[in-house]
Scaffold this motif. Structure first.
Motif, short mmCIF file in Angstrom:
data_model
loop_
_atom_site.label_atom_id
_atom_site.label_comp_id
_atom_site.label_asym_id
_atom_site.label_seq_id
_atom_site.Cartn_x
_atom_site.Cartn_y
_atom_site.Cartn_z
N ALA A 30 25.17 72.99 24.28
CA ALA A 30 24.49 73.29 25.18
C ALA A 30 23.57 74.60 24.41
O ALA A 30 22.06 75.23 25.44
CB ALA A 30 25.19 73.68 26.23
N GLY A 33 20.50 72.65 22.82
CA GLY A 33 19.84 71.18 23.51
C GLY A 33 20.33 70.58 24.66
O GLY A 33 20.48 71.33 25.37
N ASP A 34 20.72 69.69 25.18
CA ASP A 34 20.90 69.04 26.90
C ASP A 34 22.42 69.12 26.93
O ASP A 34 22.99 69.24 27.98
CB ASP A 34 20.14 68.14 27.27
N GLY A 35 23.98 69.25 25.90
CA GLY A 35 25.02 69.63 25.91
C GLY A 35 26.00 68.74 26.96
O GLY A 35 27.04 68.36 27.44
N ASP A 36 25.27 67.17 26.02
CA ASP A 36 26.38 65.92 26.25
C ASP A 36 26.86 65.63 25.30
O ASP A 36 27.72 64.50 24.92
CB ASP A 36 25.40 65.26 27.29
N SER A 76 23.55 57.82 22.65
CA SER A 76 22.85 59.32 22.40
C SER A 76 21.97 59.16 20.60
O SER A 76 22.62 58.19 20.15
CB SER A 76 23.75 60.85 22.68
N THR A 77 21.38 60.26 20.10
CA THR A 77 20.75 60.47 18.82
C THR A 77 21.92 60.27 17.97
O THR A 77 22.02 58.95 17.19
CB THR A 77 19.93 61.89 18.72
N LEU A 81 23.82 57.19 15.59
CA LEU A 81 23.95 56.83 14.59
C LEU A 81 25.04 57.38 13.86
O LEU A 81 25.42 56.46 13.06
CB LEU A 81 23.36 58.97 13.87
N ARG A 118 17.31 56.18 9.01
CA ARG A 118 17.97 55.72 10.35
C ARG A 118 17.08 56.62 11.60
O ARG A 118 16.19 57.30 11.94
CB ARG A 118 18.90 55.05 11.16
N LYS A 120 15.80 59.70 9.54
CA LYS A 120 14.86 60.90 8.80
C LYS A 120 15.37 61.79 8.78
O LYS A 120 14.47 62.94 8.87
CB LYS A 120 14.09 60.43 9.70
N ARG A 176 16.12 68.09 19.42
CA ARG A 176 16.27 68.79 20.54
C ARG A 176 16.11 70.24 19.57
O ARG A 176 15.16 71.10 20.51
CB ARG A 176 16.88 68.61 21.70
N TYR A 179 12.95 72.95 19.03
CA TYR A 179 11.91 73.43 19.67
C TYR A 179 12.40 74.62 19.31
O TYR A 179 11.92 75.97 20.49
CB TYR A 179 12.62 72.32 21.15
N PHE A 180 14.28 75.30 19.43
CA PHE A 180 14.84 76.46 19.87
C PHE A 180 14.13 77.45 19.06
O PHE A 180 14.14 77.96 18.23
CB PHE A 180 16.11 76.09 20.13
#
Lengths: 214, 336
Positions: A30, A33-36, A76-77, A81, A118, A120, A176, A179-180
């Motif tokens: 969170a 990222g989005d916390g999941d 999720s990513t 993976l 995968r 990268k 994500r 982005y920070f």
């Protein structure tokens, strides 16, 4: 030598540790990222454990099935993976009914390379690779020097913790968290934490008295 | 958290069930995969356009499955990429020999999974290309525009590529047009509140009362600046100036305009913002065409608005004005 039971036991041990840390993983996620993350990792390990528990298959096939299940349940990513990582370990093993610690190291390397291919990413990018890479290196080195598997795994687990600590000081450049950017320096990465927890689960199985890992 | 849900873990399967019950005359789930939504009337011999992405953005992504837009959609969990397996299922359910275009937004998980799905289809002899949208100007500087995220501007790319496929153009042409539409499209947004993932139950970030964030992404990715809430006219100025300084709009340009509401902002506010955007564009010698205001790409209950503009040429304008319709969105012939 290890067999299907070893695979099931290890997966269950890791699933337990992921379950305990699920809320913590989501908190880490969170923050950048989005916390999941915790939700996906928990679901992936639970569902794939449940699936393989009652299957009567070779260890390679079990890992294959567990990996495919993980990808479906936790896409999720990092979930994808992780599923690819588990599946690649199974592919490396093929149809063998039993496997050695050396086989296990090769499986781990194959899985690790699949994540690189995968995802990268590379070690130093503040990802799961930053805990997995030193863990695999440490296990390989200890094994080359003749250490018993139990000790190799314990050293690998320690190395994964060091790798995680090191990655906390790095800047995220994938997914994500990227982005920070600079803000991620000093923040603990969820993926690197998952890598460390995998080693914790493996170590727990190896450390159990009477366990056949040694 | 205040949501009309049952068990949080059933959020995705239950909304999908509702959609199929409501729109089952036009939409169905693939036989082998409950996370692949397909149109009931695929056109034989047409390039199949297949999209996909996380849930939480309706009508994006599956709302664009229909006539003249996309043919199928892989559905992920909230804010998470679908699995590559459901992407493969979605494509196989609708492709009919003319190839597949995977069209989606530029996010790590989606890129990775669509890549694997395309690899699998190509290895099985189904010609498959990928185009990912990168319209959000706030998400990376111009020099790194390939890193930009895809947001509401994908609607224009669906429209152009969808119309090209409906005209029975070959895959290479549909791909060219999709890439051109993306290259001609820019978006920029402002958010005023966060959103809550059902399974987490609390917002993963907060925007204080009285504040707004310029350039925030549709999953709450950090924006460019955070500050006091501004009047709608000033928000309009920020949106227009950021887009028009990113791309050349020669005087006399015609642009398709989309005002997107992020889920927690009402339509009236969207038109208040558009009112100013319209006059700003005219002052720049830009003519708005086929203007749309509404929810096209949401972030659950996030309050916010974004502007997307596609610079038109004759080809794109003609494609924009072909009829297209889904249960969620309608484009009228010659009117957009």
């Amino acid at each position: 030598m290890y067999n299907s039971e070893t695979v099931k036991r290890t997966l269950r041990s890791i699933a337990g540790i992921i379950a305990e840390n699920s809320a913590f993983l989501s908190e880490l996620d969170a923050a950048m990222g989005d916390g999941d993350l915790g939700i996906h990792m928990y679901r992936g390990f639970e569902k794939s454990c449940d699936l393989v528990e009652n299957l009567d298959e070779s260890p390679g096939k079990l890992l294959n099935r567990a990996g495919a299940c993980f990808i479906e349940e936790a896409p999720s990513t990092l979930g994808t993976l992780m599923g690819l990582f588990i599946r690649a370990m199974g592919l490396e093993l093929g149809d063998k009914a039993n496997f050695s610690f050396e086989d296990f190291l090769n499986m781990a390397k194959r899985g690790y390379n699949e994540i690189i291919k995968r995802g990268k990413a590379a070690p130093g990018d503040k990802t799961i690779l930053d805990s997995l890479h030193p863990a695999i290196e440490a296990m390989q080195e200890a094994f080359s020097q003749g250490a018993p598997p139990k000790q190799c795994i314990a050293l690998g687990y320690e190395a994964s913790k060091d790798g995680l600590a090191y990655s906390t000081g790095l800047k995220a450049i994938h997914g994500r968290p990227a982005y920070f950017a600079e803000k991620t320096i000093g923040m603990q990465d969820g993926g690197a934490t998952v890598g460390m927890l995998l080693m914790e689960g493996l170590n727990e199985v190896a450390a159990i008295e009477g366990c056949d890992i040694e | 958290m205040k949501k009309f849900i049952n068990a949080a873990k059933d959020y995705v399967p239950e909304y999908l069930e509702g959609i199929i019950l409501a729109h089952g005359d036009r939409l169905a789930l693939a036989e082998d995969n409950g996370r692949a939504l397909v149109r009931r009337n695929p056109v034989p011999g047409k390039v199949a356009i297949v999209t996909g992405g996380g849930s939480g953005h309706l009508p994006l992504f599956l709302g664009y499955v229909g006539d003249g837009l996309a043919d199928a959609c892989a559905v992920g969990n909230v804010f998470a990429s679908p699995s590559y397996i459901s992407m493969v299922s979605a494509a196989k359910a609708v492709e009919s020999g003319a190839g597949v275009l995977y069209l989606f937004g530029n996010y790590g998980g989606d890129r990775m999974n669509f890549d694997m799905a395309a690899e699998e289809l190509n290895s099985e002899g189904v010609e498959t290309c990928q185009v990912w949208c990168t319209d959000d100007v706030a998400s990376a500087p111009k020099e790194k525009s390939e890193n930009r995220r895809g947001v509401a501007g994908i609607v224009f790319v669906y429209k152009a590529a969808g119309a090209a496929a409906a005209r029975m153009l070959p895959l290479a042409e549909v791909v060219r047009i999709a890439k051109k539409a993306n290259a001609h499209t820019r978006s920029m947004g402002v958010s005023m509140s966060a959103c809550t993932l059902p399974e987490i139950g609390k917002p993963s970030f907060t925007i204080d009362e009285g504040e707004m964030e310029v350039g925030m992404g549709i999953h709450g990715e950090p924006g460019v600046t955070r500050g006091k809430i501004m009047p709608a006219d000033e928000v309009a100025e920020i949106l227009v100036s950021n887009i028009t300084k990113d791309m050349e709009y020669p005087s006399g340009s015609r642009v398709a305009v989309l005002i997107n509401l992020l889920g927690g902002t009402c339509l009236e506010e969207g038109y208040i913002v558009y009112r100013k955007i319209h006059s700003l564009l005219l002052a720049l010698g830009i003519e708005p065409v086929g203007v749309r205001v509404g929810e096209y790409s949401t972030s659950m209950e996030m309050a916010g608005v974004s502007l997307s503009m596609m610079l038109l040429d004759d080809e794109l304008e003609s494609l924009l004005f072909d009829a297209a319709s889904t249960p969620f969105v309608v484009f009228e012939q010659n009117r957009g």
